[in-house]
Structure formats: structure tokens, C-alpha cells
Design an enzyme around this catalytic site. Sequence first.
Site, PDB file in Angstrom:
ATOM      1  N   GLU A  85      -5.569  -0.095  -0.259  1.00  0.00           N
ATOM      2  CA  GLU A  85      -6.028   1.189   0.285  1.00  0.00           C
ATOM      3  C   GLU A  85      -7.537   1.408   0.205  1.00  0.00           C
ATOM      4  O   GLU A  85      -8.142   1.940   1.137  1.00  0.00           O
ATOM      5  CB  GLU A  85      -5.294   2.305  -0.470  1.00  0.00           C
ATOM      6  CG  GLU A  85      -5.245   3.638   0.252  1.00  0.00           C
ATOM      7  CD  GLU A  85      -4.514   3.619   1.589  1.00  0.00           C
ATOM      8  OE1 GLU A  85      -3.515   2.897   1.729  1.00  0.00           O
ATOM      9  OE2 GLU A  85      -4.969   4.322   2.514  1.00  0.00           O
ATOM     10  N   LYS A  88      -9.623   0.494   3.224  1.00  0.00           N
ATOM     11  CA  LYS A  88      -9.359   1.071   4.553  1.00  0.00           C
ATOM     12  C   LYS A  88     -10.538   1.980   4.923  1.00  0.00           C
ATOM     13  O   LYS A  88     -10.428   3.202   4.897  1.00  0.00           O
ATOM     14  CB  LYS A  88      -8.029   1.830   4.517  1.00  0.00           C
ATOM     15  CG  LYS A  88      -7.197   1.550   5.748  1.00  0.00           C
ATOM     16  CD  LYS A  88      -5.825   2.131   5.681  1.00  0.00           C
ATOM     17  CE  LYS A  88      -5.741   3.531   6.182  1.00  0.00           C
ATOM     18  NZ  LYS A  88      -4.375   3.918   6.564  1.00  0.00           N
ATOM     19  N   LYS A 155      -0.334   4.643  15.791  1.00  0.00           N
ATOM     20  CA  LYS A 155      -1.573   5.136  15.199  1.00  0.00           C
ATOM     21  C   LYS A 155      -2.370   4.056  14.477  1.00  0.00           C
ATOM     22  O   LYS A 155      -1.813   3.099  13.968  1.00  0.00           O
ATOM     23  CB  LYS A 155      -1.246   6.239  14.180  1.00  0.00           C
ATOM     24  CG  LYS A 155      -0.687   7.476  14.820  1.00  0.00           C
ATOM     25  CD  LYS A 155      -0.493   8.586  13.816  1.00  0.00           C
ATOM     26  CE  LYS A 155       0.755   8.454  13.005  1.00  0.00           C
ATOM     27  NZ  LYS A 155       1.117   9.656  12.260  1.00  0.00           N
ATOM     28  N   PHE A 182       7.443 -13.915   5.712  1.00  0.00           N
ATOM     29  CA  PHE A 182       6.243 -13.489   4.973  1.00  0.00           C
ATOM     30  C   PHE A 182       6.610 -12.709   3.703  1.00  0.00           C
ATOM     31  O   PHE A 182       5.828 -12.649   2.758  1.00  0.00           O
ATOM     32  CB  PHE A 182       5.350 -12.598   5.845  1.00  0.00           C
ATOM     33  CG  PHE A 182       4.546 -13.352   6.871  1.00  0.00           C
ATOM     34  CD1 PHE A 182       3.509 -14.190   6.485  1.00  0.00           C
ATOM     35  CD2 PHE A 182       4.815 -13.213   8.233  1.00  0.00           C
ATOM     36  CE1 PHE A 182       2.752 -14.880   7.423  1.00  0.00           C
ATOM     37  CE2 PHE A 182       4.065 -13.901   9.180  1.00  0.00           C
ATOM     38  CZ  PHE A 182       3.032 -14.736   8.776  1.00  0.00           C
ATOM     39  N   LEU A 183       7.792 -12.094   3.697  1.00  0.00           N
ATOM     40  CA  LEU A 183       8.153 -11.247   2.553  1.00  0.00           C
ATOM     41  C   LEU A 183       8.434 -12.062   1.293  1.00  0.00           C
ATOM     42  O   LEU A 183       8.472 -11.526   0.194  1.00  0.00           O
ATOM     43  CB  LEU A 183       9.370 -10.373   2.901  1.00  0.00           C
ATOM     44  CG  LEU A 183       9.213  -9.480   4.147  1.00  0.00           C
ATOM     45  CD1 LEU A 183      10.451  -8.618   4.331  1.00  0.00           C
ATOM     46  CD2 LEU A 183       7.957  -8.613   4.050  1.00  0.00           C
ATOM     47  N   THR A 185       6.614 -13.792  -0.368  1.00  0.00           N
ATOM     48  CA  THR A 185       5.515 -13.788  -1.340  1.00  0.00           C
ATOM     49  C   THR A 185       5.027 -12.381  -1.691  1.00  0.00           C
ATOM     50  O   THR A 185       4.086 -12.227  -2.459  1.00  0.00           O
ATOM     51  CB  THR A 185       4.328 -14.583  -0.767  1.00  0.00           C
ATOM     52  OG1 THR A 185       4.049 -14.081   0.553  1.00  0.00           O
ATOM     53  CG2 THR A 185       4.635 -16.062  -0.682  1.00  0.00           C
ATOM     54  N   GLU A 197      10.335   3.773   2.522  1.00  0.00           N
ATOM     55  CA  GLU A 197      10.370   4.218   3.924  1.00  0.00           C
ATOM     56  C   GLU A 197      11.728   3.920   4.573  1.00  0.00           C
ATOM     57  O   GLU A 197      12.206   4.680   5.417  1.00  0.00           O
ATOM     58  CB  GLU A 197       9.244   3.556   4.734  1.00  0.00           C
ATOM     59  CG  GLU A 197       7.831   3.933   4.301  1.00  0.00           C
ATOM     60  CD  GLU A 197       7.400   5.357   4.694  1.00  0.00           C
ATOM     61  OE1 GLU A 197       8.196   6.078   5.330  1.00  0.00           O
ATOM     62  OE2 GLU A 197       6.268   5.737   4.335  1.00  0.00           O
ATOM     63  N   HIS A 288       2.597   4.724  -2.029  1.00  0.00           N
ATOM     64  CA  HIS A 288       3.062   5.670  -1.012  1.00  0.00           C
ATOM     65  C   HIS A 288       4.595   5.764  -0.955  1.00  0.00           C
ATOM     66  O   HIS A 288       5.175   6.849  -1.032  1.00  0.00           O
ATOM     67  CB  HIS A 288       2.491   5.240   0.337  1.00  0.00           C
ATOM     68  CG  HIS A 288       2.943   6.078   1.477  1.00  0.00           C
ATOM     69  ND1 HIS A 288       2.527   7.382   1.637  1.00  0.00           N
ATOM     70  CD2 HIS A 288       3.793   5.821   2.510  1.00  0.00           C
ATOM     71  CE1 HIS A 288       3.096   7.889   2.727  1.00  0.00           C
ATOM     72  NE2 HIS A 288       3.865   6.967   3.266  1.00  0.00           N
TER      73      HIS A 288
HETATM   74  N1  LIG Z   1      -0.517   3.255  11.442  1.00  0.00           N
HETATM   75  C1  LIG Z   1       0.480   3.938  10.932  1.00  0.00           C
HETATM   76  O1  LIG Z   1       1.078   4.799  11.568  1.00  0.00           O
HETATM   77  C2  LIG Z   1       0.902   3.673   9.539  1.00  0.00           C
HETATM   78  C3  LIG Z   1       2.240   3.891   9.141  1.00  0.00           C
HETATM   79  C4  LIG Z   1       2.590   3.624   7.807  1.00  0.00           C
HETATM   80  C5  LIG Z   1       1.626   3.168   6.914  1.00  0.00           C
HETATM   81  N2  LIG Z   1       0.345   2.965   7.346  1.00  0.00           N
HETATM   82  C6  LIG Z   1      -0.690   2.492   6.425  1.00  0.00           C
HETATM   83  O2  LIG Z   1      -0.310   1.249   5.851  1.00  0.00           O
HETATM   84  C7  LIG Z   1      -1.006   1.097   4.634  1.00  0.00           C
HETATM   85  C8  LIG Z   1      -0.064   0.491   3.613  1.00  0.00           C
HETATM   86  O3  LIG Z   1       0.330  -0.781   4.060  1.00  0.00           O
HETATM   87  P1  LIG Z   1       0.853  -1.866   3.002  1.00  0.00           P
HETATM   88  O4  LIG Z   1       1.842  -1.243   2.109  1.00  0.00           O
HETATM   89  O5  LIG Z   1       1.220  -3.069   3.783  1.00  0.00           O
HETATM   90  O6  LIG Z   1      -0.438  -2.103   2.074  1.00  0.00           O
HETATM   91  P2  LIG Z   1      -1.557  -3.270   2.073  1.00  0.00           P
HETATM   92  O7  LIG Z   1      -1.962  -3.627   3.441  1.00  0.00           O
HETATM   93  O8  LIG Z   1      -2.606  -2.849   1.129  1.00  0.00           O
HETATM   94  O9  LIG Z   1      -0.733  -4.516   1.465  1.00  0.00           O
HETATM   95  C9  LIG Z   1      -0.326  -4.477   0.105  1.00  0.00           C
HETATM   96  C10 LIG Z   1      -0.809  -5.733  -0.644  1.00  0.00           C
HETATM   97  O10 LIG Z   1      -0.055  -6.850  -0.220  1.00  0.00           O
HETATM   98  C11 LIG Z   1      -0.929  -7.922   0.183  1.00  0.00           C
HETATM   99  N3  LIG Z   1      -0.148  -8.707   1.142  1.00  0.00           N
HETATM  100  C12 LIG Z   1       0.002  -8.528   2.461  1.00  0.00           C
HETATM  101  N4  LIG Z   1       0.902  -9.400   2.959  1.00  0.00           N
HETATM  102  C13 LIG Z   1       1.311 -10.171   1.920  1.00  0.00           C
HETATM  103  C14 LIG Z   1       2.237 -11.261   1.806  1.00  0.00           C
HETATM  104  N5  LIG Z   1       2.962 -11.689   2.844  1.00  0.00           N
HETATM  105  N6  LIG Z   1       2.417 -11.826   0.583  1.00  0.00           N
HETATM  106  C15 LIG Z   1       1.732 -11.352  -0.504  1.00  0.00           C
HETATM  107  N7  LIG Z   1       0.860 -10.330  -0.449  1.00  0.00           N
HETATM  108  C16 LIG Z   1       0.664  -9.733   0.764  1.00  0.00           C
HETATM  109  C17 LIG Z   1      -2.158  -7.214   0.658  1.00  0.00           C
HETATM  110  O11 LIG Z   1      -3.306  -8.033   0.615  1.00  0.00           O
HETATM  111  C18 LIG Z   1      -2.268  -6.060  -0.338  1.00  0.00           C
HETATM  112  O12 LIG Z   1      -2.867  -6.509  -1.509  1.00  0.00           O
HETATM  113  C19 LIG Z   1      -1.499   2.473   4.237  1.00  0.00           C
HETATM  114  O13 LIG Z   1      -2.911   2.520   4.366  1.00  0.00           O
HETATM  115  C20 LIG Z   1      -0.835   3.404   5.234  1.00  0.00           C
HETATM  116  O14 LIG Z   1      -1.625   4.541   5.559  1.00  0.00           O
HETATM  117  C21 LIG Z   1      -0.021   3.188   8.617  1.00  0.00           C
HETATM  118 ZN   LIG Z   2       5.100   7.073   5.011  1.00  0.00          ZN
END
Ligand SMILES: NC(=O)c1ccc[n+]([C@@H]2O[C@H](COP(=O)([O-])OP(=O)(O)OC[C@H]3O[C@@H](n4cnc5c(N)ncnc54)[C@H](O)[C@@H]3O)[C@@H](O)[C@H]2O)c1
Ligand SMILES: [Zn+2]
Length: 406
Positions: A85, A88, A155, A182-183, A185, A197, A288
Site C-alpha cells: 500500500e 500506491k 477503477k 500465481f497463488l 507463492t 472479499e 483490508h
Molecule cells: N481498482 C479497484 O477497484 C480495486 C479493488 C480492490 C482493491 N484494490 C486495491 O488493491 C490493493 C490491494 O491489492 P493486494 O492485496 O493484491 O496488495 P499488493 O498489491 O500490495 O500485494 C500484496 C503483496 O503480495 C506481493 N505479491 C503479489 N503477487 C504475489 C505472488 N504471486 N506471490 C507472492 N507475493 C506476491 C506483493 O508484492 C505485495 O507485497 C489496494 O491498494 C486496494 O485499494 C483496487
Molecule cells: Zn474491498
Amino acid sequence: MSRLNSRTSWLVRSQLPVEYEIAETPELLSPGNLELLAVPGGGQGKGTRLVIVDDAVDALYGARIRSYFAHHEAAVEYLVLPGREENKSIERVLEVVDRLNEVGTNRLSTPPLVIGGGVVADVVGLAASLYRRGVPYVRVPTTLLSQVDVSVAAKTGVNYGGYRNRLGSYSPPPRTLIDRAFLATVPERELRNGMGEIFKMALIKDRRLFELLEQYGAGLIRTRFQDPEPGSDGVPGAVADEVIGRAIAGMAEELEPNLWEKDLQRSVDYGHSFSPLVEMRALPELLHGEAVAMDCVFSALIAANRGLIAAGDLGRIVAAARRIGLAPSHPLFTDADLVLEGLADTVRHRDGQQNLPVLTAIGEVCFLNDVSEPEIKQACEGMAELLESDSFGSLTPSPAEAGSSR
Ligand SMILES: NC(=O)c1ccc[n+]([C@@H]2O[C@H](COP(=O)([O-])OP(=O)(O)OC[C@H]3O[C@@H](n4cnc5c(N)ncnc54)[C@H](O)[C@@H]3O)[C@@H](O)[C@H]2O)c1
Ligand SMILES: [Zn+2]
């Protein structure tokens, strides 16, 4: 002669049809899978594409990503951006813009490709929407949360001035590609974050999804949504596909008729009414999805206290959250002043109305606009009772977990 009443005007009216695809495509990084090469609109494009990779993804999959494009002799350049976060930011958006300039991004035929979690997807999405006033891009979400939630979203956004998503745009990429490999890891806590969610989606509209979570949720996290080894008794891959698929389909169905959010009565806001302020106050303790799950329980308490759902349903909801490792309560949710302050801000966000999505059954919502202060206090007392019976105790992450959290 006076020109006072001689007003002339021209009205310009146009319509913008929007269409974008979310495709599940296994073995995305296998050379035999050509999805990453295809350019929305057809062909493989001409010119160099910028591939933006999340730093964690780069460390784990960077070599495979590079050999994929090298194998196909595709003209690509790379930019590695940090997830989490705190990254961002508008500065990261400008970093992407600078690289788009350097590689010579075309208006349509060299769409940038972003591979990573929701943070880099939001950063690159905003950069793409600003670059030349908007170029198409392709999104490959790699966390559970980004696969089930960001994947469907129109968005983009970055945090600014101390506010979440204060700068952003509505600009969905024409294509999002999902591969649950991808999940494998993703840290367990981040998987639970994504489950928050999915849990919300199940509660508002999909009883079958809720039952799948009850039965398989914990197992899916344990096996990281991967197919079991032959002969082992892990959760079948078909269940992982169904859970992810139902969450995406549910989200798409809810967003499609209200993509630009002109209607502020949104059932997908379930779990997002009281949690934003709690989440910010708890930072960095709560992720979140963890705060969303607590808000789901809080809202279910309001429903149960009104007799909208049975006490048995409330019990099932709490038990399901616990089973997938999401604590149902937190000390901040017992603080009625804070929760009321959070609600007041949500009312501003919903332009003066509570528009509170509340369950009438597991899988159904209605909207309330008359939730009173005593009802909030009563729900806070319920959260305090849950806290006492919470076998998880405090949610403070262990040092190891804190290191991997956002
Ligand atoms: N655009 C939209 O409408 C919308 C909707 C929901 C959430 N979001 C945004 O999404 C963000 C949260 O996304 P998130 O939870 O993916 O967080 P993130 O992008 O920070 O990822 C979480 C961690 O996982 C790592 N990572 C990513 N892929 C990986 C993988 N395959 N293996 C190991 N590690 C991995 C990342 O480097 C990070 O350290 C928030 O900023 C939120 O506001 C946006
Ligand atoms: Zn949400």
C-alpha cells in the site's frame, strides 16, 4: 443593443460503450500459451511493449516471464515496481509514464502489461489512463484479492494527501488474465485477506459460495488454491476454480449495471461501511480484507438484532469467518464513538444517505437508511462479546507475518 438575453449554446452528447474481458487461463507463463502476446483488438502489435512487474512477482517468476517473451522474440522492456500500500503513490505513476515514453508506447498497438498485486495494477492503470489521455493496457493479477476483486474493477487509483485512492480514474483494461498458479507463492495472510472479499460476495448474493467457504475455505488456504498431488486428499482444483469463478462472476454481475457508480446503493459495499475508518486507525495491524470480514460480522449483528436474519445464521457467519482464519471482531469495533464516526464519513461518501447494505438471509441484502445510534452501540456490544469468545485473541501479527504484510 443589449446582448443580455441572446445566449447561444451547443450541446455535445456522446456515448461510450464499455467492454472488457476477464479470462481465466491456466499455465499463463508456458510458452505454449499465447495469451500474453495478444494485443486487445487483434494481432500481436507492432513496437515495444512495457511489461511492469511487481517486485515480489519478479523475484519469484521474473526468470520465467523473461524467458517467455524471449522464446517468442517479443519486443518488450521491463519495469519492476514494488507492491504494498505505501507504494500506491503518484510518484510511481510518473515513473511508469517516464518508462512508457522511453520505450515509445503507441496509442493503441503496444498496450503495457502489468503483472502483480492490486497495488501495481492500480498504479499502472492510472498511468495508462493518463498517458496520451488513455492507452489500453492488460492486467495480470497475481494475489487472491487482485484476482477476485481488482480483476473486475473499472477503477484505478493512488493514495494522496493521506487519503486512500484520492486520485484515480475509471478506465478498465480491455483484458485481464487470471492464472491461479500465481497463488502458490502468496503468503497465507495475504490469501486470507483475499478471502475477506470472497466472504463478502458470498454473503450478499451467493449461498452456494458461502457453503463452499464453510466446507473448503480453510483447505483452500492451506493448499494455496493449487491442485492436489495425485493420490493426496487436498481440495480438488475444480473447487478452487469454482470459488474464484463465482467470486468474479458475482462481482461482474453487480458492477455491470452500475459501473460508474451513479447509484450509491451498492450491495458490494457490504463490509465496507464501517471498516474504512477502523482499517485506517488500525494500520498497519489490519489488512483490508481482514477489516472487511469484521464489518461483514458487524453488519450481520445489526441484521440479527433487528430480526432480519436468524440467530443461527449469525452463528454460521461468525463460525465461517473463524474457519477461514478471519477474526470476526477487533477492539476498535467495540468502540461505538469510532464506529459512529466511520459511519458519518461513509454517509458523506454515499452523498448524505446511509444506504447500508444489511443481510436478510445468507446470500441476500436489503438497504437501510434508519440505523440508529442505539443499534450501533448494541452491535458494538455484540462485537465485544465475540472478542471475549474469540479463540484467535488479538490480531496483532507475529513479527514474521508483520514483515510480509502491507
Ligand atoms: N481498482 C479497484 O477497484 C480495486 C479493488 C480492490 C482493491 N484494490 C486495491 O488493491 C490493493 C490491494 O491489492 P493486494 O492485496 O493484491 O496488495 P499488493 O498489491 O500490495 O500485494 C500484496 C503483496 O503480495 C506481493 N505479491 C503479489 N503477487 C504475489 C505472488 N504471486 N506471490 C507472492 N507475493 C506476491 C506483493 O508484492 C505485495 O507485497 C489496494 O491498494 C486496494 O485499494 C483496487
Ligand atoms: Zn474491498
